[in-house]
Write a protein that holds these residues in place. Structure first.
Motif, PDB file in Angstrom:
ATOM      1  N   LEU A 110       0.828  -1.208   0.000  1.00  0.00           N
ATOM      2  CA  LEU A 110       0.000   0.000   0.000  1.00  0.00           C
ATOM      3  C   LEU A 110       0.858   1.252   0.000  1.00  0.00           C
ATOM      4  N   THR A 111       2.041   1.166   0.582  1.00  0.00           N
ATOM      5  CA  THR A 111       2.972   2.299   0.509  1.00  0.00           C
ATOM      6  C   THR A 111       3.267   2.617  -0.952  1.00  0.00           C
ATOM      7  N   SER A 112       3.509   1.605  -1.731  1.00  0.00           N
ATOM      8  CA  SER A 112       3.792   1.809  -3.157  1.00  0.00           C
ATOM      9  C   SER A 112       2.576   2.363  -3.890  1.00  0.00           C
ATOM     10  N   VAL A 113       1.399   1.860  -3.559  1.00  0.00           N
ATOM     11  CA  VAL A 113       0.166   2.371  -4.183  1.00  0.00           C
ATOM     12  C   VAL A 113       0.007   3.860  -3.866  1.00  0.00           C
ATOM     13  N   THR A 114       0.293   4.233  -2.631  1.00  0.00           N
ATOM     14  CA  THR A 114       0.198   5.634  -2.231  1.00  0.00           C
ATOM     15  C   THR A 114       1.134   6.499  -3.067  1.00  0.00           C
ATOM     16  N   TRP A 115       2.344   6.032  -3.284  1.00  0.00           N
ATOM     17  CA  TRP A 115       3.303   6.807  -4.081  1.00  0.00           C
ATOM     18  C   TRP A 115       2.831   6.960  -5.519  1.00  0.00           C
TER      19      TRP A 115
ATOM     20  N   ALA B  20      -9.609   3.481  -3.319  1.00  0.00           N
ATOM     21  CA  ALA B  20     -10.356   2.295  -3.763  1.00  0.00           C
ATOM     22  C   ALA B  20      -9.403   1.110  -3.900  1.00  0.00           C
ATOM     23  N   ILE B  21      -8.214   1.378  -4.413  1.00  0.00           N
ATOM     24  CA  ILE B  21      -7.197   0.319  -4.518  1.00  0.00           C
ATOM     25  C   ILE B  21      -6.769  -0.112  -3.115  1.00  0.00           C
ATOM     26  N   HIS B  22      -6.591   0.863  -2.218  1.00  0.00           N
ATOM     27  CA  HIS B  22      -6.268   0.533  -0.828  1.00  0.00           C
ATOM     28  C   HIS B  22      -7.348  -0.396  -0.243  1.00  0.00           C
ATOM     29  N   PHE B  23      -8.593  -0.035  -0.473  1.00  0.00           N
ATOM     30  CA  PHE B  23      -9.727  -0.819   0.023  1.00  0.00           C
ATOM     31  C   PHE B  23      -9.639  -2.264  -0.464  1.00  0.00           C
ATOM     32  N   ILE B  24      -9.442  -2.439  -1.762  1.00  0.00           N
ATOM     33  CA  ILE B  24      -9.401  -3.781  -2.345  1.00  0.00           C
ATOM     34  C   ILE B  24      -8.219  -4.575  -1.807  1.00  0.00           C
TER      35      ILE B  24
END
Length: 124
Positions: A57-62, A91-95
């Protein structure tokens, strides 16, 4: 200024992919081979899943921040576009949190609400 925002976005994308790939390959895999991880809910599966999804999720945030930087590089800042980027990011975090933890880590609920509220705000 636009060029600097593009460079920043590219660097965030690069570090995001490196973080996920290298972290998975050299940190998480080795960490999960240990036999002394905390055992929650009867075994260490929850701990491993939580560490894995939190790491990624850290990478998704970036990647989300990179998208915001690209939106900021546009001549006319569109607040709705930034809110949609935030909505999609969460939404990606949620999934990821929902699937990654098998719904045991309750952060997925918060991420879903943030995503929905951001999308609604973008339409207001």
């Amino acid at each position: 200024m636009t060029f600097l925002l593009y460079i920043s976005a590219c660097l965030l994308l690069l570090v995001s992919f490196a973080h996920s790939y290298l972290g998975e390959r050299y940190i998480l895999i080795r960490l999960f081979k240990r036999d002394n991880l905390p055992k929650l809910f009867g075994n260490d599966d929850f701990t491993k899943r939580t560490l894995r999804f939190a790491w990624h999720l850290t990478s998704v945030t970036w990647v989300g921040f990179a998208a915001i930087l690209l939106a900021l590089a546009e001549p006319n800042l569109n607040k709705a576009k930034v809110l949609y980027i935030i909505a999609v990011t969460f939404a990606i975090h949620f999934i990821v949190a929902l699937v990654g933890s098998k719904a045991k880590h309750l952060s997925w609920m918060l991420f879903a609400v943030v995503s929905i509220l951001s999308a609604v705000a973008a339409n207001s």
